[in-house]
Scaffold this active site. Structure first.
Site, PDB file in Angstrom:
ATOM      1  N   SER A   1       0.805  -1.223   0.000  1.00 18.66           N
ATOM      2  CA  SER A   1       0.000   0.000   0.000  1.00 18.66           C
ATOM      3  C   SER A   1       0.834   1.267   0.000  1.00 18.66           C
ATOM      4  CB  SER A   1      -0.949   0.027   1.202  1.00 18.66           C
ATOM      5  OG  SER A   1      -0.269   0.391   2.376  1.00 18.66           O
TER       6      SER A   1
ATOM      7  N   LYS B   1       1.508   4.095   7.425  1.00 17.85           N
ATOM      8  CA  LYS B   1       0.710   4.951   6.545  1.00 17.85           C
ATOM      9  C   LYS B   1       1.162   6.400   6.643  1.00 17.85           C
ATOM     10  CE  LYS B   1      -2.306   1.994   4.872  1.00 17.85           C
ATOM     11  NZ  LYS B   1      -1.493   0.845   5.272  1.00 17.85           N
TER      12      LYS B   1
END
Length: 233
Positions: free
Chosen positions: A154, A192
């Site tokens: 991701s 993230k």
């Protein structure tokens, strides 16, 4: 080699994906590049696809996916986001750690690799040391540091691949735009990009295939900020 218009379009698409999680519309691309018609955008997209920088996905709205970025554009985007990690190439470590704490030896520092961190959906919180890894002392600077092995894709558009080892500086605070290790609801950890808007925390992927996840600020605890990574082949 890309033309200026091709590079401008690729940069615009990347920025919009990073901000919104989806590529811009053709009308938005046309306006951003100051073109008279969408046919010019179609030609630019076809050229980028032929050169392997983007991929069109079937049966999806705004179905564009960035596959890679030119080195110059990646460096520019990293600098703008405040993320400029040093990448160290090396062999995969095979030995168990001698100790859990950092050990400075000459110009290198041994950091504990605290297991795996999800660059995808969150996985179980990490607490066990799997091995040690050596990094240059100049990479870590002041403060306590540790390392984590990345699981998932991701964060690929930020240059972080599955299997990389990320170097993390321990901290409980972060600035908007930092790439962080976030502990979600005291149970799951993920890597993230961190964005705060009032009492809402957004944990943002760097891959259009993953949605940005929103949490109350009391649901997210910052465990550290990314300072570099180690890539093995």
């Amino acid at each position: 080699m890309l033309t200026k218009k091709q590079l401008d379009l690729l940069e615009f698409i990347q920025k919009r994906v990073a901000r919104d999680g989806v590529p811009p519309s053709f009308d938005e691309m046309k306006e951003a590049l100051d073109l008279r018609s969408k046919s010019g955008i179609h030609r630019l997209i076809t050229a980028l696809e032929e050169r392997g920088f983007i991929r069109r996905l079937a049966h999806r709205a705004r179905a564009l996916e960035i596959v890679k970025l030119p080195d110059a554009l990646q460096t520019k985007l990293d600098a703008a986001s405040g993320f400029n990690p040093r990448v160290i190439n090396g062999d995969r470590p095979g030995n168990r750690p001698r100790a859990a704490q950092s050990l400075e030896t000459g110009g290198a520092i041994e950091l504990p690799v605290m297991g795996r961190i999800a660059a995808g959906v969150p996985i179980a919180a990490i607490s066990e040391i799997s091995h040690n890894v050596s990094v240059p002392a100049s990479m870590v600077g002041k403060g306590e540091h540790y390392a984590l092995e990345v699981k998932g894709d991701s964060m690929i558009d930020a240059g972080i691949n599955d299997g990389d080892v990320v170097v993390i500086r321990e901290t409980s605070t972060a600035q908007t735009g930092d790439i962080v290790v976030a502990l979600v609801e005291d149970a799951e950890a993920t890597l993230k990009r961190y964005r705060r808007n009032g009492n809402t925390i957004a944990l943002e992927a760097a891959n259009p295939a993953y949605e940005t996840r929103l949490y109350r600020d009391d649901q997210v605890k910052v465990q550290g900020c990314l300072v570099g990574l180690i890539r093995t082949y």
